[in-house]
Scaffold this active site. Structure first.
Site, PDB file in Angstrom:
ATOM      1  N   THR A  37       6.360   3.394  -0.447  1.00 56.99           N
ATOM      2  CA  THR A  37       7.706   3.178   0.101  1.00 56.99           C
ATOM      3  C   THR A  37       7.657   2.714   1.555  1.00 56.99           C
ATOM      4  O   THR A  37       8.688   2.372   2.123  1.00 56.99           O
ATOM      5  CB  THR A  37       8.552   4.481   0.039  1.00 56.99           C
ATOM      6  N   TYR A 150       9.496  16.781  -6.645  1.00 58.41           N
ATOM      7  CA  TYR A 150       9.502  16.754  -5.170  1.00 58.41           C
ATOM      8  C   TYR A 150       9.649  18.170  -4.620  1.00 58.41           C
ATOM      9  O   TYR A 150       8.834  18.626  -3.812  1.00 58.41           O
ATOM     10  CB  TYR A 150      10.650  15.866  -4.702  1.00 58.41           C
ATOM     11  N   HIS A 186      13.990   1.677   4.788  1.00 54.67           N
ATOM     12  CA  HIS A 186      13.936   0.461   3.972  1.00 54.67           C
ATOM     13  C   HIS A 186      15.339   0.163   3.426  1.00 54.67           C
ATOM     14  O   HIS A 186      16.041   1.089   3.027  1.00 54.67           O
ATOM     15  CB  HIS A 186      12.936   0.677   2.822  1.00 54.67           C
TER      16      HIS A 186
END
Ligand code: NAD
Ligand code: UDP
Length: 335
Positions: A37, A150, A186
């Site tokens: 990422t 996660y 991003h």
């Protein structure tokens, strides 16, 4: 001699800001990142000046013995996709990155005596039962849902750090980071602040998941980086004494901005700042296990670090909008 730091995940959003700060603080920085990422554009300036060394490597394949000879003074373990969209796209990889990434960092700290800062998360509180969240809470977390790769990965990482401290007496510290945003996210990151800004700038509808009544507390990235550096600079004995006095068995601090907003308020604020945008609010289904509210109690961070966040959501949104506007005008090259 110049001090040396290793930043895993250093090409990502937070990692690139932290690496810049470390360079400014006089460190020679090495970055390990697999660019899942992150992007080398985030660290292009630092690389050009020769201030950072970039190593494209999956942290779950990194071998501590091979890095031991580098003799880093400080290690910052940030490698892990953080946006639900991305960590859920590769759930097995996410859990293993958390596990092997922290194990690598811990082993390196054990072998070399380097200080370690591990990036944990507010997600360890899950869908919190108490509000705001303070460090003594154990969390309300689903072990088998779509966020679990996660959340549980990060929870287990905290356990490993705590046991490495107890078993090997290493100097490690943990921060539970609450929703952090800012330039260098991003454009397709998928998290709420960047999504709303990019959607508004592009004139697409603003996608609110659920009815938008869920809350988050948004921290601007410079406040986080300041807290990380303050915490890392503290004397180890002082850190030990502080957590002992506060009945916490390991050094873990909430780092976030306690100003809490509903997601709908964030959408309205974003549109207010971009009045020329034709975007409308649209409501989409709420993803599974999405926490209903989240706000850090930062009493301990204030006491230990003499720190509190300075940047309001208004100021932070302005800076972030400015960044994405420049990016969309091609003043900054698109990844
Ligand atoms: P990010 O996705 O921008 O950065 C993560 C970086 O880790 C990226 O550069 C990515 O390429 C790299 N990475 C992912 N898997 C890897 C692997 N297996 N090997 C090597 N590199 C790998 O996200 P971020 O917001 O900068 O998050 C950084 C850290 O902070 C993460 O550990 C995240 O869990 C934690 N955190 C962030 C927030 C937040 O709100 N931004 C909140 C809580 C915790
Ligand atoms: N969210 C939203 N629209 C988006 C992205 C996210 O409404 O385009 C919501 C999401 O459901 C969550 C909140 O905003 O309730 C924060 O989401 P994010 O992915 O930024 O972080 P996290 O859920 O991990 O806190």
């Amino acid at each position: 001699m110049m001090r040396k730091a290793l930043v895993t995940g250093g090409a990502g959003f937070i990692g690139s800001h932290l690496s810049k700060r470390l360079v400014d603080d006089g460190f020679k920085v090495t970055i390990i990142d697999n660019l899942y990422t992150g992007s080398r554009r985030n660290i292009a300036e630092l690389e050009e000046k020769g201030d950072v060394k970039f190593i494209k490597l999956d942290v779950s394949e990194a071998k501590a013995e091979e890095f031991a000879k580098e003799n880093f003074d400080e290690i910052y373990n940030l490698a892990c996709p953080a946006s639900p969209v991305h960590y859920q796209a590769t759930p097995l990889k996410t859990a293993l990155t958390s596990f092997y990434g922290v194990l690598f960092s811990l082993e390196l700290a054990r072998l070399t005596g380097a200080k370690l800062m591990h990036a944990s998360t507010s997600e360890i509180y899950g869908d919190p039962l108490l509000h705001p969240q303070e460090e003594h809470q154990w969390g309300n977390v689903n072990t088998i849902g779509i966020r679990s790769c996660y959340d549980e990965g990060k929870r287990f990482a905290e356990t490993l750090v705590s046991d490495y401290i107890r078993v090997y007496d290493i100097d490690a510290r943990m921060i539970r980071i609450f929703n952090t945003y800012g330039p260098k996210m991003h454009p397709q990151d998928g998290r709420v602040v960047s999504n709303f800004i990019v959607e508004a700038l592009e004139g697409r509808d603003i996608t609110i998941y659920g009815d938008g009544s869920q809350t988050r507390s948004f921290q601007f990235v410079s406040d986080l980086v300041e807290a990380i550096r303050k915490y890392m600079r503290l004397d180890r004995a002082k850190v030990k004494e502080f957590f002992c006095k506060n009945n916490l068995p390991a050094p873990v601090l909430n780092i976030g901005n306690p100003s809490e907003y509903t997601v709908k308020e964030l959408a309205a604020k974003t549109l207010e700042k971009l009045p020329e945008s034709p975007s409308r609010l649209v409501f989409e289904s709420l993803p599974g296990d999405d926490p209903k509210k989240r706000r850090p109690d930062i009493t301990l961070a204030k006491a230990l670090l003499g720190w509190e966040p300075k940047i309001t959501l208004d100021e932070g949104l302005d800076k972030t909008i400015e960044y994405f506007r420049a990016k969309s005008n091609n003043k900054i090259s698109i990844d």
